[in-house]
Scaffold this active site. Structure first.
Site, PDB file in Angstrom:
ATOM      1  N   CYS A  82      52.667 -26.277  -0.034  1.00  0.00           N
ATOM      2  CA  CYS A  82      52.693 -27.301   1.002  1.00  0.00           C
ATOM      3  C   CYS A  82      54.116 -27.512   1.507  1.00  0.00           C
ATOM      4  CB  CYS A  82      52.158 -28.637   0.456  1.00  0.00           C
ATOM      5  SG  CYS A  82      50.382 -28.686   0.258  1.00  0.00           S
ATOM      6  N   ASN A 125      46.631 -29.343 -11.198  1.00  0.00           N
ATOM      7  CA  ASN A 125      48.027 -29.256 -11.622  1.00  0.00           C
ATOM      8  C   ASN A 125      48.184 -28.873 -13.086  1.00  0.00           C
ATOM      9  OD1 ASN A 125      49.014 -29.861  -9.076  1.00  0.00           O
ATOM     10  ND2 ASN A 125      49.004 -32.068  -9.457  1.00  0.00           N
ATOM     11  N   ARG A 178      42.789 -26.029  -1.234  1.00  0.00           N
ATOM     12  CA  ARG A 178      43.707 -25.633  -2.306  1.00  0.00           C
ATOM     13  C   ARG A 178      43.540 -26.502  -3.552  1.00  0.00           C
ATOM     14  NH1 ARG A 178      48.961 -26.724  -1.135  1.00  0.00           N
ATOM     15  NH2 ARG A 178      49.306 -25.845  -3.193  1.00  0.00           N
ATOM     16  N   ARG A 187      61.878 -27.955  -2.719  1.00  0.00           N
ATOM     17  CA  ARG A 187      61.439 -27.821  -4.110  1.00  0.00           C
ATOM     18  C   ARG A 187      62.432 -26.892  -4.787  1.00  0.00           C
ATOM     19  NH1 ARG A 187      55.988 -29.245  -4.589  1.00  0.00           N
ATOM     20  NH2 ARG A 187      55.061 -29.840  -2.643  1.00  0.00           N
TER      21      ARG A 187
END
Length: 423
Positions: free
Chosen positions: A118, A24, A400, A123
Site C-alpha cells: 500500500c 498480519n 489483499r 516504510r
C-alpha cells in the site's frame, strides 16, 4: 474485467461472524517456514490475495506450497533452490521482505527486492539492515535489491536495540536470530499479537525465546528446528472493521475466533462512542447505540490504537455527533482516503498528521476509489450509511486483506454486491 463493490444504504447489521486468520500474522509465519527444513502446516489461513502472493514468493525459493484443506496450507521447505525474492512479486506486497530474516538465518544469504504494498507512506528498512549487520551480516543495496551475506559460520547472536518498535524489523530479526549462533537480545521490540504468534510458532519448532509480548526478546538460536502444525490467531483488524460497521449502522453483531485483549483500546473507543461491548473468552459482541458520539484517536504501536483501524474510525467519526481529531503517528500518507470520503459529503480537514473531522454529516452515495487496504474497507463502511448507491473501485486493495468481505457483510444484512465491469 475490473471488479468493484456496490453498496446501498443498509439496515442495522445483525448476526454472527467467525474471524478469519490474521493477515498480519500468516504472512510472517509463511516466511518463517523457510527456517524449517521440512514440512510446516498452517491452519486458519485466510483466502486473501496477499497469501497467494507470498505463496508465489516461497515457490520461487523452492518451497512446495499446497492448500490441503479449505483454510490449511502445507509448506514443504526441504530443499530450497534459490535465495532471491524477485521484484515482480515483492513489489506487490511489502510483507515479502519478511523472507530477509529467514533466508539469512537458514541459507546465510538473501537477495530481496525493495518492498511495495500500500502507498501509505515511507516504510524504511534501515532498522532491518542495522539489525542484520549487528548479527554479523554484510548488507548491500544494489540495483533495487537488498543483498545479505552472513559471515562464515553463520549469523551470531548480539544485542540489538531498535530506535522504534518496528513490527517488520522485529519480525525479521526474530527469524534471523532463530538460526543464529548464541543468544540475540532485541530491545524496544514491537509487541503486537502477531509477533507473539510468530514467537509461539518458533517455540513450537524448538527455538528458545523468552519475553513474548514484552518489549525485550531473548532468542537463542537453534542449529536445527523441527516440523510444526500451527493455528493462526484471529484477525483483530478484520474483527474491528466489522465491529465498527455494526456501530455505524446501530446494529448488534458477535465476532467469534478473536481474543478481545488484542482489541482492547479499539473496544474502549467504541464504548466511548456509545456502543455496548460484551467480551467473551474468544468472542466480542457489540450493541450499537441509537446515537454515535465522535471520539478522538491517535495511532501508536501496540498496545496503542492500531494504525490499521484509523480509517474505519474516521468513517465512523464522519457520521457521529460532534467533532473529533484523528492523529496518525505511524504512516505519513494514511489520510489519502479522506478525499474520497469527502466526495461522499464528509467534512474532514487535513493538516500534517492531524485530521479534524466534523461529524453529524449525512453522507451521500458516490463513486469512490480505494487508495489502500484499510481506506478501501472504510469507504465500504461509509457506503453502508450513505443515502443512495456507493461504488468502490480498485478493490484489489481490499482483496489483499479481507476474505469474502462482501459476503460476510451481506450475511449480516448489508445491501452490498461485488460486480464486474470492462477494464
Amino acid at each position: 474485467m475490473a471488479d468493484y463493490i456496490a453498496i446501498e444504504h443498509s439496515p442495522a447489521l445483525f448476526g454472527r461472524l467467525v474471524a478469519s486468520g490474521a493477515k498480519n500474522s500468516v504472512l510472517k509465519l509463511m516466511a518463517a517456514s523457510l527456517l524449517i527444513e521440512g514440512t510446516t502446516v498452517l491452519q486458519n489461513v485466510p483466502h486473501i490475495a496477499d497469501v497467494e502472493i507470498m505463496s508465489q514468493v516461497l515457490q520461487v525459493l523452492g518451497v512446495d506450497v499446497n492448500w490441503t484443506a479449505p483454510h490449511e496450507l502445507t509448506l514443504d521447505g526441504h530443499h530450497l533452490t534459490s535465495h532471491t525474492a524477485p521484484y515482480e512479486l515483492v513489489a506487490q506486497m511489502r510483507a515479502s521482505t519478511a523472507v530477509l530474516g529467514s533466508l539469512s538465518g537458514r541459507c546465510g544469504q538473501a537477495r530481496v527486492a525493495l518492498p511495495g504494498g500500500c502507498n501509505i507512506g515511507s516504510r524504511k528498512i534501515d532498522m532491518h539492515i542495522a539489525g542484520l549487520e549487528a548479527l554479523g551480516a554484510e548488507v548491500r543495496i544494489e540495483h533495487g535489491y537488498i543483498n545479505v551475506a552472513a559471515p562464515e559460520g553463520g549469523l551470531r547472536g548480539a544485542e540489538v536495540p531498535l530506535e522504534f518498535p518496528s513490527v517488520g524489523a522485529t519480525e525479521n530479526l526474530i527469524m534471523a536470530a532463530a538460526r543464529a549462533q548464541g543468544t540475540t537480545i532485541i530491545k524496544n521490540a514491537a509487541r503486537e499479537p502477531e509477533i507473539t504468534d510468530l514467537v509461539t510458532f518458533l517455540q513450537e519448532a524448538g527455538v528458545a525465546i523468552e519475553g513474548a509480548g514484552t518489549s525485550e526478546l531473548a532468542i537463542t538460536g537453534a542449529t536445527a528446528v523441527h516440523e510444526v502444525c500451527h493455528r493462526v490467531i484471529g484477525d483483530r483488524i478484520e474483527a474491528g472493521t466489522f465491529l465498527v460497521a455494526a456501530a455505524m449502522t446501530r446494529g448488534d453483531i458477535e465476532v467469534e475466533g478473536i481474543d478481545p485483549e488484542h482489541l482492547d483500546v479499539v473496544l474502549r473507543k467504541l464504548e466511548m462512542m456509545g456502543a455496548q461491548i460484551e467480551r467473551g473468552d474468544d468472542s466480542i459482541r457489540l450493541y450499537g447505540a441509537d446515537e454515535l458520539k465522535a471520539v478522538d484517536i491517535q495511532t501508536l504501536p501496540y498496545p496503542g490504537f492500531p494504525t490499521d483501524m484509523q480509517a474505519q474510525f474516521m468513517a465512523a467519526d464522519a457520521v457521529a455527533e460532534g467533532s473529533s481529531i484523528v492523529t496518525e503517528n505511524v504512516f505519513e500518507n494514511r489520510f489519502m482516503f479522506a478525499d474520497e470520503l469527502g466526495r461522499m459529503g464528509a467534512d474532514i480537514s487535513i493538516e500534517g498528521h492531524y485530521a479534524l473531522v466534523k461529524g453529524g454529516t449525512l453522507l451521500s452515495g458516490a463513486p469512490v476509489v480505494s487508495p489502500d487496504l484499510r481506506g478501501g474497507a472504510a469507504l465500504v463502511l461509509a457506503g453502508l450509511v450513505a443515502e443512495g448507491t456507493t461504488t468502490v473501485h480498485d478493490i484489489y486493495h481490499i482483496d489483499r486483506g479481507y476474505e469474502d468481505f462482501c459476503d460476510k457483510l451481506a450475511s449480516l444484512g448489508a445491501r452490498i454486491e461485488r460486480c464486474s465491469e470492462p477494464d
